[in-house]
Motif scaffolding. Sequence first.
Motif, PDB file in Angstrom:
ATOM      1  N   HIS A 130      -6.461   3.817  -6.298  1.00  0.00           N
ATOM      2  CA  HIS A 130      -7.504   3.834  -7.333  1.00  0.00           C
ATOM      3  C   HIS A 130      -8.839   3.873  -6.610  1.00  0.00           C
ATOM      4  O   HIS A 130      -9.093   3.086  -5.697  1.00  0.00           O
ATOM      5  CB  HIS A 130      -7.420   2.584  -8.213  1.00  0.00           C
ATOM      6  CG  HIS A 130      -8.603   2.422  -9.123  1.00  0.00           C
ATOM      7  ND1 HIS A 130      -8.801   3.237 -10.220  1.00  0.00           N
ATOM      8  CD2 HIS A 130      -9.660   1.561  -9.083  1.00  0.00           C
ATOM      9  CE1 HIS A 130      -9.914   2.875 -10.831  1.00  0.00           C
ATOM     10  NE2 HIS A 130     -10.455   1.869 -10.159  1.00  0.00           N
ATOM     11  N   ARG A 131      -9.722   4.784  -7.034  1.00  0.00           N
ATOM     12  CA  ARG A 131     -11.021   4.953  -6.371  1.00  0.00           C
ATOM     13  C   ARG A 131     -12.139   4.829  -7.390  1.00  0.00           C
ATOM     14  O   ARG A 131     -12.126   5.453  -8.446  1.00  0.00           O
ATOM     15  CB  ARG A 131     -11.069   6.340  -5.708  1.00  0.00           C
ATOM     16  CG  ARG A 131     -12.397   6.647  -4.988  1.00  0.00           C
ATOM     17  CD  ARG A 131     -12.451   5.954  -3.647  1.00  0.00           C
ATOM     18  NE  ARG A 131     -13.727   6.153  -2.984  1.00  0.00           N
ATOM     19  CZ  ARG A 131     -14.001   7.164  -2.154  1.00  0.00           C
ATOM     20  NH1 ARG A 131     -13.085   8.079  -1.912  1.00  0.00           N
ATOM     21  NH2 ARG A 131     -15.176   7.247  -1.569  1.00  0.00           N
ATOM     22  N   ASP A 132     -13.107   3.980  -7.074  1.00  0.00           N
ATOM     23  CA  ASP A 132     -14.315   3.843  -7.886  1.00  0.00           C
ATOM     24  C   ASP A 132     -15.473   3.672  -6.923  1.00  0.00           C
ATOM     25  O   ASP A 132     -15.799   2.553  -6.512  1.00  0.00           O
ATOM     26  CB  ASP A 132     -14.204   2.639  -8.824  1.00  0.00           C
ATOM     27  CG  ASP A 132     -15.424   2.507  -9.756  1.00  0.00           C
ATOM     28  OD1 ASP A 132     -16.398   3.257  -9.557  1.00  0.00           O
ATOM     29  OD2 ASP A 132     -15.399   1.651 -10.648  1.00  0.00           O
ATOM     30  N   GLY A 133     -16.101   4.775  -6.515  1.00  0.00           N
ATOM     31  CA  GLY A 133     -17.164   4.705  -5.520  1.00  0.00           C
ATOM     32  C   GLY A 133     -16.627   4.133  -4.221  1.00  0.00           C
ATOM     33  O   GLY A 133     -15.634   4.610  -3.669  1.00  0.00           O
ATOM     34  N   PRO A 134     -17.240   3.060  -3.707  1.00  0.00           N
ATOM     35  CA  PRO A 134     -16.776   2.482  -2.445  1.00  0.00           C
ATOM     36  C   PRO A 134     -15.495   1.667  -2.578  1.00  0.00           C
ATOM     37  O   PRO A 134     -14.874   1.324  -1.572  1.00  0.00           O
ATOM     38  CB  PRO A 134     -17.942   1.568  -2.033  1.00  0.00           C
ATOM     39  CG  PRO A 134     -18.579   1.184  -3.326  1.00  0.00           C
ATOM     40  CD  PRO A 134     -18.450   2.382  -4.220  1.00  0.00           C
ATOM     41  N   LEU A 135     -15.090   1.365  -3.813  1.00  0.00           N
ATOM     42  CA  LEU A 135     -13.882   0.570  -4.027  1.00  0.00           C
ATOM     43  C   LEU A 135     -12.631   1.435  -3.922  1.00  0.00           C
ATOM     44  O   LEU A 135     -12.517   2.470  -4.576  1.00  0.00           O
ATOM     45  CB  LEU A 135     -13.908  -0.097  -5.400  1.00  0.00           C
ATOM     46  CG  LEU A 135     -12.645  -0.882  -5.796  1.00  0.00           C
ATOM     47  CD1 LEU A 135     -12.475  -2.103  -4.880  1.00  0.00           C
ATOM     48  CD2 LEU A 135     -12.694  -1.303  -7.255  1.00  0.00           C
ATOM     49  N   GLN A 136     -11.681   1.014  -3.084  1.00  0.00           N
ATOM     50  CA  GLN A 136     -10.390   1.674  -2.981  1.00  0.00           C
ATOM     51  C   GLN A 136      -9.300   0.605  -3.037  1.00  0.00           C
ATOM     52  O   GLN A 136      -9.330  -0.366  -2.282  1.00  0.00           O
ATOM     53  CB  GLN A 136     -10.266   2.447  -1.661  1.00  0.00           C
ATOM     54  CG  GLN A 136     -11.170   3.675  -1.585  1.00  0.00           C
ATOM     55  CD  GLN A 136     -11.035   4.393  -0.254  1.00  0.00           C
ATOM     56  OE1 GLN A 136     -11.751   4.100   0.688  1.00  0.00           O
ATOM     57  NE2 GLN A 136     -10.102   5.319  -0.172  1.00  0.00           N
ATOM     58  N   ILE A 137      -8.352   0.801  -3.943  1.00  0.00           N
ATOM     59  CA  ILE A 137      -7.229  -0.120  -4.074  1.00  0.00           C
ATOM     60  C   ILE A 137      -5.948   0.687  -3.913  1.00  0.00           C
ATOM     61  O   ILE A 137      -5.720   1.637  -4.654  1.00  0.00           O
ATOM     62  CB  ILE A 137      -7.225  -0.827  -5.439  1.00  0.00           C
ATOM     63  CG1 ILE A 137      -8.507  -1.658  -5.608  1.00  0.00           C
ATOM     64  CG2 ILE A 137      -5.999  -1.721  -5.582  1.00  0.00           C
ATOM     65  CD1 ILE A 137      -8.659  -2.271  -6.988  1.00  0.00           C
ATOM     66  N   MET A 138      -5.126   0.295  -2.939  1.00  0.00           N
ATOM     67  CA  MET A 138      -3.883   1.028  -2.699  1.00  0.00           C
ATOM     68  C   MET A 138      -2.676   0.175  -3.066  1.00  0.00           C
ATOM     69  O   MET A 138      -2.623  -1.004  -2.732  1.00  0.00           O
ATOM     70  CB  MET A 138      -3.758   1.448  -1.242  1.00  0.00           C
ATOM     71  CG  MET A 138      -2.573   2.378  -0.998  1.00  0.00           C
ATOM     72  SD  MET A 138      -2.309   2.792   0.744  1.00  0.00           S
ATOM     73  CE  MET A 138      -1.177   1.506   1.229  1.00  0.00           C
ATOM     74  N   VAL A 139      -1.741   0.797  -3.756  1.00  0.00           N
ATOM     75  CA  VAL A 139      -0.468   0.154  -4.081  1.00  0.00           C
ATOM     76  C   VAL A 139       0.624   0.895  -3.322  1.00  0.00           C
ATOM     77  O   VAL A 139       0.741   2.115  -3.421  1.00  0.00           O
ATOM     78  CB  VAL A 139      -0.182   0.196  -5.596  1.00  0.00           C
ATOM     79  CG1 VAL A 139       1.178  -0.420  -5.899  1.00  0.00           C
ATOM     80  CG2 VAL A 139      -1.275  -0.533  -6.367  1.00  0.00           C
ATOM     81  N   SER A 140       1.411   0.166  -2.554  1.00  0.00           N
ATOM     82  CA  SER A 140       2.485   0.772  -1.776  1.00  0.00           C
ATOM     83  C   SER A 140       3.816   0.120  -2.119  1.00  0.00           C
ATOM     84  O   SER A 140       3.893  -1.100  -2.288  1.00  0.00           O
ATOM     85  CB  SER A 140       2.215   0.617  -0.271  1.00  0.00           C
ATOM     86  OG  SER A 140       3.338   1.044   0.488  1.00  0.00           O
ATOM     87  N   THR A 141       4.862   0.932  -2.220  1.00  0.00           N
ATOM     88  CA  THR A 141       6.222   0.410  -2.403  1.00  0.00           C
ATOM     89  C   THR A 141       7.023   0.593  -1.117  1.00  0.00           C
ATOM     90  O   THR A 141       8.247   0.523  -1.139  1.00  0.00           O
ATOM     91  CB  THR A 141       6.929   1.126  -3.572  1.00  0.00           C
ATOM     92  OG1 THR A 141       7.007   2.529  -3.280  1.00  0.00           O
ATOM     93  CG2 THR A 141       6.193   0.914  -4.878  1.00  0.00           C
ATOM     94  N   ASN A 142       6.319   0.859   0.000  1.00  0.00           N
ATOM     95  CA  ASN A 142       6.973   1.080   1.290  1.00  0.00           C
ATOM     96  C   ASN A 142       8.027   2.181   1.215  1.00  0.00           C
ATOM     97  O   ASN A 142       9.122   2.076   1.786  1.00  0.00           O
ATOM     98  CB  ASN A 142       7.592  -0.222   1.802  1.00  0.00           C
ATOM     99  CG  ASN A 142       6.536  -1.183   2.315  1.00  0.00           C
ATOM    100  OD1 ASN A 142       5.833  -0.866   3.257  1.00  0.00           O
ATOM    101  ND2 ASN A 142       6.410  -2.319   1.670  1.00  0.00           N
ATOM    102  N   GLY A 143       7.689   3.227   0.475  1.00  0.00           N
ATOM    103  CA  GLY A 143       8.563   4.394   0.411  1.00  0.00           C
ATOM    104  C   GLY A 143       9.696   4.281  -0.584  1.00  0.00           C
ATOM    105  O   GLY A 143      10.498   5.204  -0.721  1.00  0.00           O
ATOM    106  N   ASN A 144       9.770   3.160  -1.329  1.00  0.00           N
ATOM    107  CA  ASN A 144      10.889   2.964  -2.247  1.00  0.00           C
ATOM    108  C   ASN A 144      10.713   3.645  -3.600  1.00  0.00           C
ATOM    109  O   ASN A 144      11.681   4.138  -4.170  1.00  0.00           O
ATOM    110  CB  ASN A 144      11.124   1.463  -2.474  1.00  0.00           C
ATOM    111  CG  ASN A 144      11.737   0.796  -1.266  1.00  0.00           C
ATOM    112  OD1 ASN A 144      12.914   0.964  -0.989  1.00  0.00           O
ATOM    113  ND2 ASN A 144      10.929   0.050  -0.538  1.00  0.00           N
TER     114      ASN A 144
END
Length: 254
Positions: A130-144
């Motif tokens: 998710h990107r909002d200007g300088p904010l970046q939030i990453m969600v990872s399932t480690n490839g699952n």
Amino acid sequence: MAEHSFPEVQGGGSLILAWQVRNKRILVVGGGEVAAGRILNVLNADAKVTVVSPRAGLNPEVAHRIERGQVTYHDRKFEPSDLDDADMVLTAVDDPEASSQIWRLCKERRIPANIADVPPECDFYFGSVHRDGPLQIMVSTNGNGPKLANIVRRQIAANLPENIGDAIKKVGMLRRKLRKVAPAIEEGPKRMQWMSKVCESWSLEDLVEMDEQDMERLLGFYKPGIVPSFEEIRLGDESGVWRFDGSFGWSVVC
């Protein structure tokens, strides 16, 4: 010896990092839909991108990047010499054997690589961002479960304040100004503590509304380690100037 409670180790995860690839040379092998997403990700991170893929297989978005000169393009299949100047390799082709060959070459040259849809042949994964200007939030399932990561990311984004990106921009500007006011290395802990107080004391709405005049007034309270409210900073503009008088409050000069 006193007993302590520490977090339990949970193996099987990934080390999630913000990888700085500004001006790094990234090779993307493939030109389909997956490659389009990879290309956008690394362009957003200010990387220098080279795409290798026959023109017949180009996704419309990839073709757009090429036409706009946003990437360097080679209209052909991958050749080992493409790795000569690469700092990172991303492959997204429908040829498992060719992908594995690229992976082995990258391992020989110690080039970090991501082979799309083949987790065992990846040095790192792409999460749902998710990107909002300088904010970046990453969600990872480690490839699952990439699709599930996308669903979780959307739920998180739906619960974020609409103006959080703007608030973060203003906080970044204030931090840069503070470093000029107190540049000494030994001031580091105090700077961090004071900025934490600002972020905890002021609402997101306050941070979004804060202008450069407000920042300059607020920085005047850094030395005594005080964080007045946003209303007090603005009140100083309308009915006088708030000054720290060395005691436990403020004095007003009209």
